[in-house]
Enzyme design. Structure first.
Site, PDB file in Angstrom:
ATOM      1  N   ARG A 199     -10.437   5.449  11.065  1.00  0.00           N
ATOM      2  CA  ARG A 199      -8.785   5.562  11.234  1.00  0.00           C
ATOM      3  C   ARG A 199      -8.453   6.723  12.077  1.00  0.00           C
ATOM      4  NH1 ARG A 199      -6.828   2.973   6.700  1.00  0.00           N
ATOM      5  NH2 ARG A 199      -8.337   1.074   6.067  1.00  0.00           N
ATOM      6  N   HIS A 242     -11.485   7.121   4.754  1.00  0.00           N
ATOM      7  CA  HIS A 242     -10.769   8.157   5.143  1.00  0.00           C
ATOM      8  C   HIS A 242     -11.398   9.320   4.392  1.00  0.00           C
ATOM      9  CE1 HIS A 242      -6.399   6.093   4.971  1.00  0.00           C
ATOM     10  NE2 HIS A 242      -6.906   6.414   6.283  1.00  0.00           N
ATOM     11  N   ASP A 266       0.933  -1.252  -0.018  1.00  0.00           N
ATOM     12  CA  ASP A 266       0.097  -0.091   0.076  1.00  0.00           C
ATOM     13  C   ASP A 266       0.881   1.461   0.111  1.00  0.00           C
ATOM     14  OD1 ASP A 266      -2.487  -1.231  -0.211  1.00  0.00           O
ATOM     15  OD2 ASP A 266      -2.718  -1.087   1.955  1.00  0.00           O
ATOM     16  N   CYS A 289      -5.127   9.465  -3.130  1.00  0.00           N
ATOM     17  CA  CYS A 289      -4.262   8.536  -2.159  1.00  0.00           C
ATOM     18  C   CYS A 289      -2.940   8.338  -2.754  1.00  0.00           C
ATOM     19  CB  CYS A 289      -5.022   7.163  -2.219  1.00  0.00           C
ATOM     20  SG  CYS A 289      -6.611   7.304  -1.395  1.00  0.00           S
ATOM     21  N   ARG A 294       0.105  -1.820   7.772  1.00  0.00           N
ATOM     22  CA  ARG A 294       0.729  -0.659   7.091  1.00  0.00           C
ATOM     23  C   ARG A 294       1.463  -0.023   8.048  1.00  0.00           C
ATOM     24  NH1 ARG A 294      -3.481   3.042   3.739  1.00  0.00           N
ATOM     25  NH2 ARG A 294      -1.195   3.895   2.903  1.00  0.00           N
TER      26      ARG A 294
END
Length: 274
Positions: free
Chosen positions: A144, A173, A74, A267, A99
């Site tokens: 998150r 997000h 990612d 992103c 992550r």
């Protein structure tokens, strides 16, 4: 249509940090977009990413590259690794262990390039949940980033942070549900937020571009604007037309392979604000 929607637009050169998806894959699921059972074409992901990289450079923007790390698929979603405002770098602290190692990789890049990095105590996933306007830092929470992470950002940057509650796990997000277009002008999908957060957005941004469910559902809001040129997923067809009506120049992009990881244009794009 309001006067703000038809004014002349001008692009401002930006400085971005990106990471080539050399190791991109979907071998775990930490958001509803991810399905390890679906095959991923890494070569196609690289080709789509390179088209985005080349576009930014053709528009006059500076793009630095973060070296991809094997085992961190990612990392291509470089927006999540830090937030940079006024030359100050707030590092990331990822919620998911898959992550976690991306944060020190980002911090090492910034230190190597002369930045000081504040290592956060609380969870934040960089520009995934922080959107910077002229007057505020908008901050998403619910999936998150934490309220404590918002407070930490406000103390660090010395700018007002506006907390916004996300309610739909597909919009996990803030950068999947809201994008900054120019100054204090934004676009967002109202149904991604709680009623109270929708009321805050309506009060702060009465002239905002409200985005339809169809465009939101293809991550059309995971977009990047330089004040004139707006790079967005090509499937957000109506949104591209709405942006033209407001004097912007949309640049639709096919990042369909990266969408399998739950990300698109924004992103892949971290902004380094001087």
């Amino acid at each position: 249509m309001t006067s703000v929607s038809v004014r002349d637009r001008a692009s401002t050169p930006r400085h971005y940090l990106m990471c080539r998806p050399s190791h991109f894959d979907v071998n775990y699921a930490i958001n509803p977009w991810m399905d390890p059972a679906k095959p991923v074409d890494t070569a196609l992901a690289v080709l789509q990413w390179e088209t985005l990289y080349d576009l930014y450079r053709s528009l006059g923007h500076t793009v630095d590259l973060l070296e991809p790390v094997p085992g961190l698929p990612d990392m291509v979603f470089s927006a999540n690794g830090a937030t940079v405002v006024d030359g100050l770098v707030l590092g990331a602290r990822f919620l998911n262990s898959e992550r976690a190692a991306e944060a020190p990789a980002h911090a090492a890049w910034f230190r190597a390039h002369g930045y000081e990095v504040h290592v956060p105590q609380y969870v934040n996933e960089g520009e995934g949940d922080f959107a910077v306007t002229d007057s505020w830092i908008l901050a998403g929470r619910g999936f998150r980033c934490t309220p404590e992470g918002h407070q930490e950002a406000q103390e660090f940057f010395g700018r007002p942070v506006i907390s916004l509650e996300l309610t739909d796990p597909r919009f996990y997000h803030l950068d999947t549900a809201l994008a900054v277009l120019d100054g204090d002008e934004v676009m967002y999908y109202p149904e991604a937020f709680t009623p109270g957060s929708r009321a805050v957005l309506a009060r702060l941004f009465p002239d905002a571009l409200l985005v339809s469910k169809d465009d939101a559902d293809v991550l059309g809001l995971n977009a990047v604007s330089d004040g004139l040129n707006v790079v967005l997923p090509e499937a957000a067809v109506k949104l591209a037309g709405d942006l033209r009506d407001r004097g912007y120049k949309p640049f639709p992009m096919d990042l369909s392979e990266l969408l399998k990881g739950g990300g698109s244009v924004k992103c892949c794009t971290q902004e380094l604000r001087p």
